[in-house]
Design a protein around this motif. Structure first.
Motif, mmCIF file in Angstrom:
data_model
loop_
_atom_site.group_PDB
_atom_site.id
_atom_site.type_symbol
_atom_site.label_atom_id
_atom_site.label_comp_id
_atom_site.label_asym_id
_atom_site.label_seq_id
_atom_site.Cartn_x
_atom_site.Cartn_y
_atom_site.Cartn_z
ATOM 1 N N THR A 373 -35.004 19.443 1.698
ATOM 2 C CA THR A 373 -34.043 20.034 0.773
ATOM 3 C C THR A 373 -33.610 18.964 -0.215
ATOM 4 O O THR A 373 -33.180 17.871 0.178
ATOM 5 N N ARG A 521 -25.541 28.609 5.391
ATOM 6 C CA ARG A 521 -26.430 27.448 5.451
ATOM 7 C C ARG A 521 -27.066 27.319 6.834
ATOM 8 O O ARG A 521 -28.238 26.972 6.958
ATOM 9 N N ASP A 525 -31.245 27.454 7.340
ATOM 10 C CA ASP A 525 -31.995 26.264 7.757
ATOM 11 C C ASP A 525 -33.279 26.587 8.512
ATOM 12 O O ASP A 525 -34.360 26.103 8.133
#
Length: 587
Positions: A373, A521, A525
């Motif tokens: 990321t 989030r 992931d």
């Protein structure tokens, strides 16, 4: 227009043939009528009257049938021309970059695709009504009128130049009025659009009276322009009727004297009057076309300007990679293997808007690999969104090169490039329809179960289930019936329905509260573990676990590293993080 007409060549030829039949029939009737008067009524020949009357009735029926058929075909061709023009305009605008759209302006493009096309469509309909009929009536009427009585034809020779002069004067004054009218129409569309979109700002600053005056000024200017052109066209009808009536009076006056002198027959006079009326009607029809043509010509110029504008961002030409920008590192770089994987690399990338004093981005270089990321942070106006928009080629760099999977993105067709990316834009836009319709933009073949999975991952499942109709709940244009956070989550769910090696999140979490942000989030992931993820963010807590964080400052890459590294080495990053951590920890 020529290309559109050639596409309907058979229909146009049929219209011409039908109108020639219609005109020929119309030109035959006065001659037959003259024979009925001179050889039938005057001579008392009843069988001749009945026979010629039957012929006249049959010819009149043929004339009506040909006129109806020609009008029907003309309407079909005109509507199809309008349909094709709108389709061509829409297709071209869809190819434009945001800079291309900004060159014309959204209100102007809307006006060109609607009002301008209608003006051309109306001209086409009017022209097909008299495509062959008006010229044939004009020429045939002159020849047959002269055949009936040559000296009396001098009246026609005097009338035609007079009508032509009137027509030229009107058209010369109409063209600038019509051109100004289209510009004023765009202006009022722009003002109205701004006032509708910015209604809350106007009300918040109590500027309603000012905006009413601004709209009223634009409205008055457009009204004055339309009134001037309408009055100019309206003056045409009385002028034509005066000329026509005076011509008829002159024909009867001089024709009566010629009949009295034995130089002309009564039937010839009636036929001559009919022919001169046909000539004048043909001229009137042509004048209607010529008064409509200036507006359509202006509209055609405006439409052609859009169609002739080549998109500033296009796919590679056949034969390979387009030339790299001058002075860029791409000038020496050549694409390597065919695009595979999701490795993204920026090499010395710079970008400047045309005419800008300084570039928005300067010398940006970094690499983002699958399974990582990359976050991009910086102050407002530092170029974060611009940088992200370079990857799907919404903008093209003015220097440097960008590769995807080892291949220059300019060497890939735009559709193929963008299919390898899933984007959540900065402005969360939803289309009118239903929740399911909007989600299936990302995955057209997605099942309802897949839609719910994406919604749950995006933390949108709970509020969608509470909506009347669930997935079939209505969405207003722009998604205005949802809050900012709900729109963001729906846009994230839409992006998740499109599996891609690269995911782009452009400030996509700013409207979420901290709890929802963390849950989202955590859900993303594992789902995006194998993808290359680029995130533009304002909130440090959103990207503190990113593998690398790029800190932009005045368009330059000021620092790069992990959250922990940047907290030690980057003053800019520490200031951003410190200000947000204080806010996050405050009650």
């Amino acid at each position: 227009m020529g290309r559109l007409l050639s596409a309907h060549r058979a229909a146009v030829l049929a219209i011409v043939c039908l109108q020639l039949v219609q005109t020929t029939a119309g030109l035959m009737l006065p001659t037959l009528n003259a024979a009925v008067i001179d050889d039938g009524i005057v001579a008392g020949n009843t069988p001749l009257i009945l026979r010629l009357g039957a012929w006249m009735a049959g010819i009149a029926a043929l004339q009506v049938a040909a006129a109806v058929a020609a009008g029907y075909l003309g309407a079909i061709v005109a509507m199809r021309i309008g349909h094709q023009l709108r389709s061509d305009l829409f297709t071209r605008v869809q190819q434009f970059s945001s800079q291309d759209v900004g060159t014309f302006g959204a209100p102007s493009l809307v006006t060109r695709a609607t009002n301008d096309v209608i003006q051309i469509q109306n001209l086409a309909l009017l022209a097909f009504t008299m495509l062959a009929a008006a010229p044939a009536s004009f020429l045939g009427g002159i020849v047959l009128a002269a055949h009936q009585d040559l000296p009396l034809s001098g009246i026609v020779a005097a009338v035609i130049p007079l009508l032509a002069a009137v027509m030229v004067l009107i058209v010369r004054r109409l063209i600038p009025l019509y051109r100004q009218g289209q510009e004023l129409l765009e202006r009022i569309s722009r003002v109205l659009r701004e006032q509708i979109i910015g209604a809350n700002v106007i009300r918040g600053f109590v500027r309603q009276d000012h905006e009413i005056r601004r709209f009223d000024a634009a409205n008055r200017d457009l009204t004055r322009n339309n009134l001037a052109s309408a009055l100019l066209v309206a003056r045409m009808n009385p002028l034509i009727m005066v000329v026509v009536n005076l011509s008829s009076v002159a024909v009867v006056w001089f024709g009566g004297h010629r009949i009295e002198a034995g130089e002309m027959r009564l039937g010839a006079l009636t036929a001559f009057i009919a022919y001169i009326l046909q000539i004048l009607i043909a001229i009137m029809m042509a004048m209607y076309v010529f008064t409509t043509a200036p507006r359509a010509a202006v509209c055609a110029e405006r439409i052609q300007a859009v169609l002739d504008t080549e998109p500033s961002i296009a796919g590679p030409p056949r034969g390979g990679l387009p030339p790299a920008p001058q002075g860029s590192a791409a000038a020496e770089a050549a694409p390597v293997a065919p695009a595979a994987g999701g490795t993204v690399e920026f090499r010395g990338v710079s970008f400047a808007y045309p005419g800008a004093e300084a570039p928005v981005l300067s010398g940006i270089s970094f690499t983002a690999v699958p399974g990582s990321t990359t976050a991009i942070v910086g102050a407002t106006g530092s170029g974060k969104t611009t940088l992200l928009n370079l990857l799907p080629r919404f903008l093209d760099p003015t220097a440097g090169t960008i590769t995807l999977g080892g291949r220059d993105i300019r060497s890939l067709p735009l559709a193929a490039l963008r299919e390898r990316m899933s984007l959540v834009p900065q402005h969360s836009y939803l289309f009118s329809g239903t929740v399911a319709d909007n989600l299936r933009i990302g995955g057209p073949a997605a099942t309802d179960a897949e839609l719910w999975d994406a919604l749950d991952t995006a933390q949108a499942g709970d509020f969608v289930r509470r909506l009347p109709g669930g997935l079939d709940a209505p969405v207003s244009q722009g998604g205005t019936n949802f809050s900012g956070g709900q729109r963001q989550r729906l846009c994230i769910a839409r992006a998740l329905l499109r599996p891609a090696p690269v995911y782009l999140f452009d400030d996509s979490f700013s409207a979420l509260d901290y709890v929802t942000d963390r849950r989202l989030r955590a859900a993303l992931d594992p789902l995006l573990a194998a993808a290359t993820v680029l995130i533009v963010a304002e909130r440090v807590s959103t990207i503190e676990r990113a593998d690398q964080i790029l800190v932009l400052e005045d368009g330059r890459l000021a620092a790069r590293g992990s959250h922990a590294e940047l907290m030690e080495t980057s003053r800019t990053y520490r200031e951003i993080a410190a200000s947000q951590l204080v806010l996050e920890e405050s009650p």
